[in-house]
Design an enzyme around this catalytic site. Structure first.
Site, PDB file in Angstrom:
ATOM      1  N   ASP A 176       4.314  23.981  -1.194  1.00 27.54           N
ATOM      2  CA  ASP A 176       5.532  24.039  -1.435  1.00 27.54           C
ATOM      3  C   ASP A 176       5.828  22.706  -1.302  1.00 27.54           C
ATOM      4  O   ASP A 176       7.336  22.558  -0.788  1.00 27.54           O
ATOM      5  CB  ASP A 176       6.288  25.106  -0.780  1.00 27.54           C
ATOM      6  CG  ASP A 176       6.425  25.021   0.573  1.00 27.54           C
ATOM      7  OD1 ASP A 176       5.393  24.414   1.068  1.00 27.54           O
ATOM      8  OD2 ASP A 176       7.150  25.838   1.080  1.00 27.54           O
ATOM      9  N   HIS A 184      -7.093  -5.542  -1.212  1.00 25.67           N
ATOM     10  CA  HIS A 184      -5.935  -4.839  -1.100  1.00 25.67           C
ATOM     11  C   HIS A 184      -4.996  -5.625   0.029  1.00 25.67           C
ATOM     12  O   HIS A 184      -3.746  -5.160  -0.197  1.00 25.67           O
ATOM     13  CB  HIS A 184      -6.546  -3.450  -0.162  1.00 25.67           C
ATOM     14  CG  HIS A 184      -5.406  -2.253  -0.101  1.00 25.67           C
ATOM     15  ND1 HIS A 184      -4.768  -1.782  -1.387  1.00 25.67           N
ATOM     16  CD2 HIS A 184      -4.884  -1.740   0.836  1.00 25.67           C
ATOM     17  CE1 HIS A 184      -3.998  -0.855  -0.807  1.00 25.67           C
ATOM     18  NE2 HIS A 184      -3.884  -0.895   0.534  1.00 25.67           N
ATOM     19  N   SER A 198       0.786  -1.194  -0.123  1.00 27.62           N
ATOM     20  CA  SER A 198      -0.065  -0.064  -0.060  1.00 27.62           C
ATOM     21  C   SER A 198       0.919   1.115   0.053  1.00 27.62           C
ATOM     22  O   SER A 198       1.686   1.516  -0.812  1.00 27.62           O
ATOM     23  CB  SER A 198      -1.006  -0.075   1.109  1.00 27.62           C
ATOM     24  OG  SER A 198      -1.865   0.951   1.151  1.00 27.62           O
TER      25      SER A 198
END
Length: 423
Positions: free
Chosen positions: A349, A402, A144
């Site tokens: 940023d 998953h 993951s």
């Protein structure tokens, strides 16, 4: 580096504590600790084995604690000495949570939290590799979010890697968080469809629960309020094969008469509280950010999907791997970090996490499992990104959810075979 060794059936473990710079671009800014648990098969503890470092899912997830040697770990111990790494801020590494950050103003909390992403995790790993094995490269298994870290590793320090194995963890390399959630909401709706097809009566129970929560002040055993929108986040369990049915067993004991049962409230609390993993909430959208702010992406994009508005939709649909600003008002583990979370959501940023040029000339063997019906990581995003990694081999399967690497040793076995050229 300090270490402690112990033995238990099926494995020998050594606990390591490493000192690493808080800021790798400014070693004078102080140090933190990173914890790693070395694990080896008892019969092989004195052998010179290659190393495999495991990057846990998350963000903000500590490495799994080996209660057994089944599934991926049992397979890995056949060939490797394994390092289970508590990524910075998690587990036994220097913690980052409401308690450890309590003395800092929100601006300093946010600055510290911004240093806990994949780029710093990878640089920690390189410091640790040098201390453990010197110049020898090691293998990485990323599950993951751990797969996100593996691609950052391939970008920033490919010389440290012998091979990369990724399970359910290939992110978009260039997309904004909005792209991630616009793809995630429809996938989550499909999981809801599958759930209610299996348990059609649960739609009536879920409706009764949200209406009860809207009309009553309900608190869970730890004193936290349970709200309709918080109840909807129980759908995070739909994405794991081992947990898909868990909500049904919770809902079937939801009421005693006209009151929500203690059993239900205790079970909900165990899933919903972020006390054991606050960084999952705090950092969740930042893991997608490169030069742009997320601006609470999941919250904004949700408005495009009225199916999740329980007050108007025909069915109460559950959400998945989405984090919302109101969770920082309702969860006591997150409330003290609300201002810092807002600052992180506004931060624009963020440095790049991936070097596309480096990935395009990659020489490290890469094998990845992409789960066709993965609720957490978009299949199309994963395949598009894999194409940008030179030499990457991808196995697309709908046999697993998953958490497939934890469900069967066959997943890791297949990836190792792919990198050997045997599959």
């Amino acid at each position: 580096m300090s270490s402690v060794s112990y033995r238990r059936p099926g494995l020998v473990a050594r606990d390591h504590v490493f000192r690493v710079p808080l800021r790798h671009d400014d070693p004078g800014a102080g140090e933190i600790e990173v914890f790693g648990r070395e694990v080896v098969a008892p019969a092989k503890q004195d052998q010179q084995l290659p190393w495999l470092v495991y990057f846990q899912g998350g963000p903000g997830g500590k490495a799994e604690r080996p209660l057994s040697t089944s599934a991926w770990l049992g397979r890995a111990l056949q060939d490797y000495r394994v390092l289970l790494l508590d990524q910075r801020g998690t587990g036994r590494s220097t913690p980052a949570n409401r308690q450890s950050l309590a003395g800092l103003p929100p601006e300093e909390q946010a600055e510290h939290l911004s240093l806990l992403r994949a780029d710093s995790i990878v640089r920690d790993a390189e410091v640790i590799r040098a201390q453990l094995i010197g110049d020898e490269p090691w293998s990485v298994l990323g599950q993951s979010f751990g797969g996100f870290c593996a691609l950052t590793y391939l970008s920033l320090a490919p010389q440290g890697l012998r091979q990369v194995l990724i399970t359910g963890g290939i992110p978009t390399l260039t997309g904004h968080a909005d792209d991630v959630y616009r793809a995630a909401y429809p996938r989550t709706l499909r999981k809801n469809d599958a759930y209610f097809a299996r348990y059609p009566h649960d739609a009536e129970i879920a409706r009764r629960v949200v209406e009860h929560l809207a009309e009553h002040e309900v608190v869970m055993p730890a004193g936290e309020r349970l709200t309709p929108e918080r109840f909807q986040t129980l759908g995070i369990q739909f994405g794991q094969g081992s947990q898909f049915d868990a909500l049904h067993y919770l809902l079937e004991e939801a009421f005693i008469g006209d009151t929500l049962s203690d059993t239900f409230l205790r079970g909900a609390d165990a899933v919903l509280s972020f006390a054991p993993r606050p960084l999952y909430a705090v950092l969740h959208e930042s893991i997608y950010c490169q030069g742009a702010a997320s601006r609470w992406s999941a919250h904004r994009v949700r408005a495009e999907f009225p199916e999740f508005d329980w007050t108007t939709a025909d069915r109460v649909n559950f959400t998945g791997e989405m984090i919302y600003p109101w969770q920082f008002e309702q969860d006591p583990a997150l409330v003290p970090l609300r201002e810092a979370a807002d600052l992180l959501a506004a931060k624009s940023d963020w440095p790049a996490l991936y070097d596309l040029d480096q990935l395009a000339r990659n020489e490290v063997p890469v094998a990845a499992a992409v789960y066709h019906d993965d609720m957490f990581v978009d299949r199309d995003h994963a395949l598009a990104s894999a194409e940008r990694v030179r030499g990457a081999r991808v196995w697309v399967t709908n046999e697993y959810e998953h958490d497939g690497v934890k469900a069967s040793p066959a997943v890791l076995d297949r990836l190792l075979a792919m990198n050997r050229g045997d599959a």
